[in-house]
Design an enzyme around this catalytic site. Structure first.
Site, PDB file in Angstrom:
ATOM      1  N   GLU A 107       0.862  -1.189   0.000  1.00  0.00           N
ATOM      2  CA  GLU A 107       0.000   0.000   0.000  1.00  0.00           C
ATOM      3  C   GLU A 107       0.890   1.228   0.000  1.00  0.00           C
ATOM      4  O   GLU A 107       1.816   1.325   0.814  1.00  0.00           O
ATOM      5  CB  GLU A 107      -0.916   0.024   1.230  1.00  0.00           C
TER       6      GLU A 107
ATOM      7  N   ASP B 232      -3.432  12.039  -1.208  1.00  0.00           N
ATOM      8  CA  ASP B 232      -3.596  13.497  -1.294  1.00  0.00           C
ATOM      9  C   ASP B 232      -3.995  13.892  -2.724  1.00  0.00           C
ATOM     10  O   ASP B 232      -3.331  13.516  -3.680  1.00  0.00           O
ATOM     11  CB  ASP B 232      -2.280  14.185  -0.939  1.00  0.00           C
TER      12      ASP B 232
ATOM     13  N   LYS C  61      -4.338  21.415  -7.453  1.00  0.00           N
ATOM     14  CA  LYS C  61      -3.794  22.405  -8.403  1.00  0.00           C
ATOM     15  C   LYS C  61      -3.054  21.710  -9.543  1.00  0.00           C
ATOM     16  O   LYS C  61      -2.252  20.799  -9.297  1.00  0.00           O
ATOM     17  CB  LYS C  61      -2.821  23.349  -7.679  1.00  0.00           C
TER      18      LYS C  61
ATOM     19  N   ASP D 255     -12.314   9.533  -1.742  1.00  0.00           N
ATOM     20  CA  ASP D 255     -13.568  10.273  -1.557  1.00  0.00           C
ATOM     21  C   ASP D 255     -13.603  11.455  -2.519  1.00  0.00           C
ATOM     22  O   ASP D 255     -14.609  12.150  -2.608  1.00  0.00           O
ATOM     23  CB  ASP D 255     -13.619  10.855  -0.141  1.00  0.00           C
TER      24      ASP D 255
ATOM     25  N   THR E  85     -10.481   2.158   5.414  1.00  0.00           N
ATOM     26  CA  THR E  85      -9.287   2.870   5.878  1.00  0.00           C
ATOM     27  C   THR E  85      -9.766   3.902   6.914  1.00  0.00           C
ATOM     28  O   THR E  85     -10.975   4.130   7.048  1.00  0.00           O
ATOM     29  CB  THR E  85      -8.581   3.601   4.708  1.00  0.00           C
ATOM     30  N   GLU E  86      -8.837   4.550   7.582  1.00  0.00           N
ATOM     31  CA  GLU E  86      -9.284   5.532   8.593  1.00  0.00           C
ATOM     32  C   GLU E  86      -9.948   6.747   7.935  1.00  0.00           C
ATOM     33  O   GLU E  86     -10.926   7.273   8.438  1.00  0.00           O
ATOM     34  CB  GLU E  86      -8.159   5.923   9.568  1.00  0.00           C
ATOM     35  N   TYR E  87      -9.423   7.160   6.770  1.00  0.00           N
ATOM     36  CA  TYR E  87     -10.048   8.277   6.059  1.00  0.00           C
ATOM     37  C   TYR E  87     -11.442   7.888   5.563  1.00  0.00           C
ATOM     38  O   TYR E  87     -12.374   8.673   5.638  1.00  0.00           O
ATOM     39  CB  TYR E  87      -9.181   8.712   4.871  1.00  0.00           C
ATOM     40  N   GLU E  88     -11.520   6.680   5.058  1.00  0.00           N
ATOM     41  CA  GLU E  88     -12.798   6.197   4.518  1.00  0.00           C
ATOM     42  C   GLU E  88     -13.882   6.219   5.592  1.00  0.00           C
ATOM     43  O   GLU E  88     -15.010   6.660   5.346  1.00  0.00           O
ATOM     44  CB  GLU E  88     -12.596   4.760   4.003  1.00  0.00           C
TER      45      GLU E  88
HETATM   46  N1  SAH Z   1      -4.327   5.497   3.321  1.00  0.00           N
HETATM   47  C1  SAH Z   1      -4.741   6.168   4.531  1.00  0.00           C
HETATM   48  C2  SAH Z   1      -4.127   7.577   4.652  1.00  0.00           C
HETATM   49  C3  SAH Z   1      -4.580   8.530   3.590  1.00  0.00           C
HETATM   50  S1  SAH Z   1      -3.791  10.126   3.731  1.00  0.00           S
HETATM   51  C4  SAH Z   1      -6.250   6.214   4.597  1.00  0.00           C
HETATM   52  O1  SAH Z   1      -6.892   5.914   3.605  1.00  0.00           O
HETATM   53  O2  SAH Z   1      -6.805   6.534   5.640  1.00  0.00           O
HETATM   54  C5  SAH Z   1      -2.504   9.947   2.543  1.00  0.00           C
HETATM   55  C6  SAH Z   1      -1.212   9.434   3.160  1.00  0.00           C
HETATM   56  O3  SAH Z   1      -0.304   9.195   2.109  1.00  0.00           O
HETATM   57  C7  SAH Z   1      -0.552  10.427   4.105  1.00  0.00           C
HETATM   58  O4  SAH Z   1      -0.271   9.806   5.330  1.00  0.00           O
HETATM   59  C8  SAH Z   1       0.706  10.838   3.356  1.00  0.00           C
HETATM   60  O5  SAH Z   1       1.791  11.122   4.216  1.00  0.00           O
HETATM   61  C9  SAH Z   1       0.973   9.622   2.506  1.00  0.00           C
HETATM   62  N2  SAH Z   1       1.736   9.918   1.295  1.00  0.00           N
HETATM   63  C10 SAH Z   1       1.396  10.800   0.322  1.00  0.00           C
HETATM   64  N3  SAH Z   1       2.344  10.840  -0.633  1.00  0.00           N
HETATM   65  C11 SAH Z   1       3.308   9.975  -0.244  1.00  0.00           C
HETATM   66  C12 SAH Z   1       4.543   9.572  -0.813  1.00  0.00           C
HETATM   67  N4  SAH Z   1       5.006  10.115  -1.951  1.00  0.00           N
HETATM   68  N5  SAH Z   1       5.292   8.658  -0.156  1.00  0.00           N
HETATM   69  C13 SAH Z   1       4.837   8.126   1.021  1.00  0.00           C
HETATM   70  N6  SAH Z   1       3.678   8.456   1.604  1.00  0.00           N
HETATM   71  C14 SAH Z   1       2.927   9.373   0.975  1.00  0.00           C
END
Ligand code: SAH
Length: 220
Positions: free
Chosen positions: A44, A118, A122, A154, A191-194
């Site tokens: 992941e 993320d 932009k 989302d 996931t926690e965000y989900e």
């Molecule tokens: N997958 C989790 C967290 C989502 S937030 C969920 O669904 O709940 C996105 C996460 O990806 C953040 O913790 C961020 O630090 C990580 N992330 C984003 N770009 C990254 C990268 N290039 N390398 C490693 N982690 C990254």
């Protein structure tokens, strides 16, 4: 993701080298040895606090899992979670996904998950999106033939962008859902965000994307 300065996070991680693998490049091509067994490897990217992978590792003891997260302050929670669950099939890398090719050999990975990454809305930040073509090129190298990406978000804009990006790359899409929680998809691990977004009544988008084999590309 809001980052707090957690100076203890680095120490806690350093004290658990069996869970958060130090110098992961040394295991490149040999992850089965690190796990002590041959099994398909699922990774992941952007693991966050590890709720998804901990759930997956519990439900799929036959798979070896690795979560990659660049922020120690977040990863430390994933590590504690996995430790508590006493899972032997889950490990983490405190690394940037950008460096993926340093850690995995060609075709070493069977499946790759991207969850609630993320969106970088932009246009000038497009290259940072984990579904940008340069990242896809890296995923294609580490994934074995017929290996696939499972993607959830989302964010409608990121979902639309990612569908474009996958298809422009020549990938084959499967099981596209514009409302995962009201679909017939079974075995979803949140996931926690989900969980957070679903509680707010937001829709969850999901799809699977598979790279074409050389033969399939030639026949296009
Ligand atoms: N997958 C989790 C967290 C989502 S937030 C969920 O669904 O709940 C996105 C996460 O990806 C953040 O913790 C961020 O630090 C990580 N992330 C984003 N770009 C990254 C990268 N290039 N390398 C490693 N982690 C990254």
């Amino acid at each position: 993701m809001r980052l707090r300065n957690k100076p203890w996070a680095r120490d806690a991680i350093a004290q658990n080298p069996d869970l958060v693998i130090q110098q992961p490049a040394t295991w490149k091509g040999n992850w089965h040895r690190c796990f002590g067994r041959q099994a398909p490897l699922y990774i992941e990217v952007g693991t966050g606090k590890g709720q998804f992978l901990t759930g997956m590792a519990k439900h799929h003891p036959e798979i070896n899992f690795i979560g990659i997260e660049r922020y120690e302050s977040v990863l430390v929670t994933a590590m504690e979670r996995a430790k508590e669950a006493e899972l032997t099939n889950l490990k983490f890398l405190s690394e940037d996904v950008y460096d993926l090719l340093d850690f995995f050999a060609d075709g070493e990975v069977s499946r790759l998950f991207i969850n609630f990454t993320d969106p970088w809305p932009k246009k000038r930040h497009e290259k940072r999106r984990l579904t940008y073509k340069d990242f896809l090129a890296k995923y294609e190298i580490v994934l074995k033939e017929k290996g696939d990406i499972h993607f959830k978000t989302d964010n409608q804009g990121l979902f639309e962008y990612s569908l474009h990006s996958f298809s422009k790359y020549g990938m084959i899409l499967h099981n596209v859902s514009l409302d995962l929680h009201n679909s017939d998809f079974e075995g979803n691990i949140m996931t926690e965000y989900e969980e957070k977004f679903a509680k707010k009544g937001m829709r969850i988008y999901r799809c699977e994307a598979q790279f074409r084999t050389n033969e399939e590309s030639h026949n296009l």
